[in-house]
Write a protein that holds these residues in place. Sequence first.
Motif, PDB file in Angstrom:
ATOM      1  N   VAL A 109       4.136  33.175  30.046  1.00 23.06           N
ATOM      2  CA  VAL A 109       5.487  33.271  29.499  1.00 23.06           C
ATOM      3  C   VAL A 109       5.578  32.501  28.173  1.00 23.06           C
ATOM      4  CG1 VAL A 109       7.907  32.654  29.884  1.00 23.06           C
ATOM      5  CG2 VAL A 109       6.555  33.609  31.755  1.00 23.06           C
ATOM      6  N   VAL A 110       4.999  31.295  28.151  1.00 23.03           N
ATOM      7  CA  VAL A 110       5.029  30.485  26.936  1.00 23.03           C
ATOM      8  C   VAL A 110       4.242  31.175  25.821  1.00 23.03           C
ATOM      9  CG1 VAL A 110       4.255  28.304  25.930  1.00 23.03           C
ATOM     10  CG2 VAL A 110       5.462  28.308  28.117  1.00 23.03           C
ATOM     11  N   SER A 111       3.087  31.727  26.128  1.00 28.04           N
ATOM     12  CA  SER A 111       2.289  32.440  25.128  1.00 28.04           C
ATOM     13  C   SER A 111       3.054  33.638  24.563  1.00 28.04           C
ATOM     14  CB  SER A 111       0.977  32.918  25.729  1.00 28.04           C
ATOM     15  OG  SER A 111       0.186  31.836  26.101  1.00 28.04           O
ATOM     16  N   GLU A 112       3.695  34.388  25.440  1.00 28.26           N
ATOM     17  CA  GLU A 112       4.472  35.554  25.006  1.00 28.26           C
ATOM     18  C   GLU A 112       5.656  35.130  24.137  1.00 28.26           C
ATOM     19  OE1 GLU A 112       7.051  39.173  26.989  1.00 28.26           O
ATOM     20  OE2 GLU A 112       5.480  38.219  28.189  1.00 28.26           O
ATOM     21  N   PHE A 113       6.343  34.054  24.548  1.00 35.01           N
ATOM     22  CA  PHE A 113       7.469  33.545  23.762  1.00 35.01           C
ATOM     23  C   PHE A 113       7.004  33.142  22.364  1.00 35.01           C
ATOM     24  CE2 PHE A 113      10.172  30.219  22.095  1.00 35.01           C
ATOM     25  CZ  PHE A 113      11.438  30.742  22.294  1.00 35.01           C
ATOM     26  N   ALA A 114       5.886  32.413  22.285  1.00 37.51           N
ATOM     27  CA  ALA A 114       5.355  31.969  20.989  1.00 37.51           C
ATOM     28  C   ALA A 114       4.976  33.159  20.116  1.00 37.51           C
ATOM     29  CB  ALA A 114       4.160  31.051  21.202  1.00 37.51           C
ATOM     30  N   ARG A 115       4.423  34.185  20.714  1.00 39.42           N
ATOM     31  CA  ARG A 115       4.040  35.386  19.964  1.00 39.42           C
ATOM     32  C   ARG A 115       5.286  36.140  19.470  1.00 39.42           C
ATOM     33  NH1 ARG A 115       1.179  37.493  23.620  1.00 39.42           N
ATOM     34  NH2 ARG A 115       2.794  38.816  24.502  1.00 39.42           N
ATOM     35  N   ASP A 116       6.321  36.217  20.305  1.00 34.77           N
ATOM     36  CA  ASP A 116       7.533  36.955  19.949  1.00 34.77           C
ATOM     37  C   ASP A 116       8.437  36.204  18.963  1.00 34.77           C
ATOM     38  OD1 ASP A 116       6.694  38.947  21.630  1.00 34.77           O
ATOM     39  OD2 ASP A 116       8.074  38.435  23.263  1.00 34.77           O
ATOM     40  N   HIS A 117       8.285  34.877  18.896  1.00 33.28           N
ATOM     41  CA  HIS A 117       9.152  34.041  18.050  1.00 33.28           C
ATOM     42  C   HIS A 117       8.313  33.099  17.203  1.00 33.28           C
ATOM     43  CE1 HIS A 117      12.511  35.597  20.357  1.00 33.28           C
ATOM     44  NE2 HIS A 117      11.833  35.317  21.440  1.00 33.28           N
ATOM     45  N   PRO A 118       7.626  33.633  16.197  1.00 31.74           N
ATOM     46  CA  PRO A 118       6.708  32.809  15.404  1.00 31.74           C
ATOM     47  C   PRO A 118       7.391  31.726  14.567  1.00 31.74           C
ATOM     48  CG  PRO A 118       6.947  34.989  14.430  1.00 31.74           C
ATOM     49  CD  PRO A 118       7.653  35.016  15.755  1.00 31.74           C
ATOM     50  N   LEU A 119       8.695  31.809  14.375  1.00 31.51           N
ATOM     51  CA  LEU A 119       9.397  30.796  13.591  1.00 31.51           C
ATOM     52  C   LEU A 119       9.807  29.591  14.429  1.00 31.51           C
ATOM     53  CD1 LEU A 119      11.656  33.133  11.433  1.00 31.51           C
ATOM     54  CD2 LEU A 119       9.490  32.062  10.796  1.00 31.51           C
TER      55      LEU A 119
END
Length: 138
Positions: A109-119
């Motif tokens: 979930v954290v990896s996906e969040f980081a990928r979806d929200h690079p800012l």
Amino acid sequence: MDLNNLATFIEVARHGTISGASKALRIPTSTISRRLNRLEDDFESRLLSRNSRHCSLTPSGQLLYDYASGLMDDLLEAKNMLHETDGHLSGRMKVSIPTEFGVVWLSDVVSEFARDHPLVDLECITSMQSLDPVRQEI
């Protein structure tokens, strides 16, 4: 001081003519002349030497242009950056999660969040102990 007047002055200085600035800004030459007059009133100084075909910077105008053109470019860049981040998550986020729960359940979930929200600058703190969110700025 109105930033439109300053931006107009910069365009006239860059084009060397009021008509050139008029075409670039897509506004009438009368509006440009009015803005230049207001800017000169604001600075209580003649900024441009004008004739029917050309405009050149006075020493005061050159000084203003040297300072203002860089500032205006920076403001436009900041405006573009704000526009790019509009509607997107950005900033710093710090979360604390129990070690086993975080590793087993949240890593994807954290990896996906980081990928979806690079800012978003995401920092995950895993710990077996209870942490004080205020003291540890979580």
